[in-house]
Motif scaffolding. Structure first.
Motif, PDB file in Angstrom:
ATOM      1  N   TRP A  79      35.147  37.344  31.962  1.00  0.00           N
ATOM      2  CA  TRP A  79      35.418  36.430  30.176  1.00  0.00           C
ATOM      3  C   TRP A  79      36.772  36.053  30.325  1.00  0.00           C
ATOM      4  CZ3 TRP A  79      31.738  34.086  27.564  1.00  0.00           C
ATOM      5  CH2 TRP A  79      32.601  33.353  26.326  1.00  0.00           C
ATOM      6  N   ILE A  80      37.808  37.104  30.555  1.00  0.00           N
ATOM      7  CA  ILE A  80      39.129  36.814  29.885  1.00  0.00           C
ATOM      8  C   ILE A  80      39.581  35.792  30.931  1.00  0.00           C
ATOM      9  CG2 ILE A  80      41.139  37.819  30.221  1.00  0.00           C
ATOM     10  CD1 ILE A  80      39.950  40.567  29.222  1.00  0.00           C
ATOM     11  N   LEU A  81      39.285  36.083  32.152  1.00  0.00           N
ATOM     12  CA  LEU A  81      40.026  35.323  32.876  1.00  0.00           C
ATOM     13  C   LEU A  81      39.009  33.597  33.374  1.00  0.00           C
ATOM     14  CD1 LEU A  81      40.315  37.328  36.108  1.00  0.00           C
ATOM     15  CD2 LEU A  81      42.170  36.329  35.158  1.00  0.00           C
ATOM     16  N   ILE A 216      43.277  48.804  46.151  1.00  0.00           N
ATOM     17  CA  ILE A 216      44.010  49.239  46.298  1.00  0.00           C
ATOM     18  C   ILE A 216      44.964  48.207  46.510  1.00  0.00           C
ATOM     19  CG2 ILE A 216      45.657  51.037  47.724  1.00  0.00           C
ATOM     20  CD1 ILE A 216      44.021  52.888  48.175  1.00  0.00           C
ATOM     21  N   ILE A 217      44.522  47.316  47.959  1.00  0.00           N
ATOM     22  CA  ILE A 217      45.041  45.934  48.475  1.00  0.00           C
ATOM     23  C   ILE A 217      45.303  44.525  46.603  1.00  0.00           C
ATOM     24  CG2 ILE A 217      45.000  44.364  49.221  1.00  0.00           C
ATOM     25  CD1 ILE A 217      43.473  46.244  51.199  1.00  0.00           C
ATOM     26  N   MET A 218      44.210  44.551  46.067  1.00  0.00           N
ATOM     27  CA  MET A 218      44.409  43.788  45.556  1.00  0.00           C
ATOM     28  C   MET A 218      45.238  44.231  44.585  1.00  0.00           C
ATOM     29  SD  MET A 218      40.045  43.148  45.700  1.00  0.00           S
ATOM     30  CE  MET A 218      40.121  42.217  43.986  1.00  0.00           C
ATOM     31  N   THR A 219      45.290  45.173  43.717  1.00  0.00           N
ATOM     32  CA  THR A 219      46.091  46.065  42.447  1.00  0.00           C
ATOM     33  C   THR A 219      47.836  45.637  42.946  1.00  0.00           C
ATOM     34  OG1 THR A 219      44.595  47.789  42.315  1.00  0.00           O
ATOM     35  CG2 THR A 219      46.538  48.181  41.052  1.00  0.00           C
ATOM     36  N   ALA A 220      47.635  46.396  44.607  1.00  0.00           N
ATOM     37  CA  ALA A 220      49.138  45.809  44.736  1.00  0.00           C
ATOM     38  C   ALA A 220      49.730  44.554  44.723  1.00  0.00           C
ATOM     39  CB  ALA A 220      49.244  46.442  46.045  1.00  0.00           C
ATOM     40  N   ILE A 221      48.604  43.812  45.652  1.00  0.00           N
ATOM     41  CA  ILE A 221      48.993  41.903  45.705  1.00  0.00           C
ATOM     42  C   ILE A 221      48.881  41.573  43.772  1.00  0.00           C
ATOM     43  CG2 ILE A 221      47.826  40.114  45.946  1.00  0.00           C
ATOM     44  CD1 ILE A 221      47.137  40.995  48.619  1.00  0.00           C
ATOM     45  N   GLY A 241      50.016  35.366  38.428  1.00  0.00           N
ATOM     46  CA  GLY A 241      49.480  36.569  39.551  1.00  0.00           C
ATOM     47  C   GLY A 241      48.206  37.689  39.304  1.00  0.00           C
ATOM     48  N   LEU A 242      48.102  37.884  38.364  1.00  0.00           N
ATOM     49  CA  LEU A 242      46.949  38.398  38.401  1.00  0.00           C
ATOM     50  C   LEU A 242      45.743  37.824  38.660  1.00  0.00           C
ATOM     51  CD1 LEU A 242      46.965  40.042  34.835  1.00  0.00           C
ATOM     52  CD2 LEU A 242      47.735  41.051  36.814  1.00  0.00           C
ATOM     53  N   LEU A 243      45.374  36.593  38.994  1.00  0.00           N
ATOM     54  CA  LEU A 243      44.690  35.751  39.070  1.00  0.00           C
ATOM     55  C   LEU A 243      44.696  36.333  40.466  1.00  0.00           C
ATOM     56  CD1 LEU A 243      42.500  34.316  38.579  1.00  0.00           C
ATOM     57  CD2 LEU A 243      43.423  32.584  38.625  1.00  0.00           C
ATOM     58  N   ALA A 244      45.333  35.781  41.445  1.00  0.00           N
ATOM     59  CA  ALA A 244      46.305  35.975  42.745  1.00  0.00           C
ATOM     60  C   ALA A 244      45.213  36.855  43.036  1.00  0.00           C
ATOM     61  CB  ALA A 244      47.596  35.749  42.812  1.00  0.00           C
ATOM     62  N   LEU A 247      41.885  37.242  43.260  1.00  0.00           N
ATOM     63  CA  LEU A 247      41.039  36.579  44.535  1.00  0.00           C
ATOM     64  C   LEU A 247      40.938  36.327  45.672  1.00  0.00           C
ATOM     65  CD1 LEU A 247      41.341  32.720  42.412  1.00  0.00           C
ATOM     66  CD2 LEU A 247      39.192  34.367  42.474  1.00  0.00           C
ATOM     67  N   ASP A 248      42.392  37.638  46.481  1.00  0.00           N
ATOM     68  CA  ASP A 248      43.057  37.475  47.441  1.00  0.00           C
ATOM     69  C   ASP A 248      41.485  38.130  48.401  1.00  0.00           C
ATOM     70  OD1 ASP A 248      45.119  38.302  49.120  1.00  0.00           O
ATOM     71  OD2 ASP A 248      44.538  40.402  48.414  1.00  0.00           O
ATOM     72  N   ALA A 249      40.484  39.003  47.835  1.00  0.00           N
ATOM     73  CA  ALA A 249      39.748  39.537  48.320  1.00  0.00           C
ATOM     74  C   ALA A 249      38.784  38.301  49.129  1.00  0.00           C
ATOM     75  CB  ALA A 249      39.229  39.975  47.728  1.00  0.00           C
ATOM     76  N   LEU A 250      38.751  37.780  48.877  1.00  0.00           N
ATOM     77  CA  LEU A 250      38.404  35.958  49.982  1.00  0.00           C
ATOM     78  C   LEU A 250      38.934  36.028  51.042  1.00  0.00           C
ATOM     79  CD1 LEU A 250      38.096  33.185  46.721  1.00  0.00           C
ATOM     80  CD2 LEU A 250      36.590  34.873  47.076  1.00  0.00           C
TER      81      LEU A 250
END
Length: 348
Positions: A79-81, A216-221, A241-244, A247-250
């Protein structure tokens, strides 16, 4: 015949691989909510049991509380995003005209230089390019954006499909939470089911490892992206940056779906340094995922990182976008089934 098949490890591996492919390709879409419920109850069974012993609450109630908590957290994040994206959309659409003007100025400068170098009328060249750019932006305003709105019926169908999946999953999870111990005891009493239990435990271990690795990966990125974009002074850099990171898991696109358009926007705005920062950040994020994912997943489940990477590639080729999950999952199914069958001698 069964003994001959068992003694030929290559044939056994081929049969298991074919069975796993058939299961993932044709059966998984039909029973996905039930399988998800089984994995959920199995993974969180110990937590539900401790919750029952501590608060004297039935596991069904514990499952409902856990699902509601997870649903509220996920819904809040989405909802926030979504609110931020939808709220910013009118501004982005309104910026199309200013972007078009920036492009026109850039084209004027480039055409002037090219015209002098090759002896061509720069005004004619500029007029030709700008006319083409105008056609592109006109199509964007008149066709692409209205076309996105006209697909609302497809979005409604997708939402209804997702709602059906979630409803079935929740009901199945609550029912399994009640009967889980009884079902497991019946399976343990049958020796022929031990292979199934071993395979299921291997899959659960993989899924838990996969989810943990992705988080872990999404948090780091997300942290690296938010920090970099925030320090560089890009507008709403932390949110981008948070949105990136989210969405990094795509597969394939990953952070590029955010960072590449952001770099282009900075370039058109004349902020060349910020554009370079976005591109370099995209490369860094891609390298981080390529290094971290095979190591985090492969190391935990006892297989080499190269096999995890190969299963990811094969899964995407066979199953499309869902292959990023089905590929490694299929590999674990084949691996665990082969080891269990050969060691237990289930066919002997």
């Amino acid at each position: 015949m069964a003994e001959k098949i068992k003694n030929n490890s290559f044939i056994m591996l081929l049969l298991i691989t074919g069975a796993v492919y058939f299961f993932l390709k044709y059966l998984t879409p039909l029973v996905a909510p039930i399988l998800t419920a089984v994995l959920f109850v199995t993974m969180f069974g110990p937590a539900l049991k401790r919750f029952q012993e501590k608060f004297h609450v039935h596991r069904q109630i514990g499952a409902v509380i856990l699902l509601l908590t997870a649903g509220i957290i996920l819904f809040s994040l989405v909802w926030i995003l979504s609110s931020w994206i939808v709220g910013s959309l009118p501004g982005w659409i309104g910026d199309i005209s200013s972007i078009e003007e920036d492009i026109s100025e850039a084209v004027h400068s480039v055409c002037d230089v090219i015209g002098r170098l090759i002896g061509v009328n720069s005004e004619y060249l500029e007029d030709l390019i700008i006319r083409k750019i105008g056609e592109v932006f006109g199509d964007l305003r008149n066709q692409v954006l209205p076309g996105m709105l006209s697909q609302s019926i497809q979005y409604i169908k997708a939402a209804a499909k997702l709602g059906g999946f979630l409803a079935t999953f929740v009901i199945a999870a609550v029912l399994l939470a009640r009967d889980y111990d009884e079902i497991m005891n019946r399976l343990l009493d049958r020796e022929s089911c031990h292979v199934f239990l071993e395979v299921m435990c291997g899959i659960i271990r993989y899924i838990a490892t996969y989810i943990k690795a992705q988080l872990i990966i999404m948090t780091a990125i997300a942290a690296v992206s938010a920090l970099t974009l925030g320090i560089s002074g890009i507008k709403n850099g932390v949110l981008w940056g948070l949105l990136a990171g989210l969405l990094d898991a795509l597969p394939f696109v990953g952070t590029g779906i955010v960072l590449v358009p952001l770099a282009i926007a900075q370039l058109l705005g004349g902020d060349y340094f910020k554009a370079v920062i976005c591109i370099l950040l995209y490369i860094v994020c891609a390298v981080m995922r390529e290094i971290m994912e095979p190591r985090l997943i492969g190391k935990k489940i006892g297989v080499t990182p190269i096999m995890v990477l190969l299963s990811l590639y094969a899964g995407i080729q066979l199953f499309g976008v869902w292959g990023i999950i089905k590929g490694p999952l299929g590999f674990i199914l084949i691996y665990q089934s082969y080891l269990s069958i050969m060691h237990k001698g289930i066919l002997g």
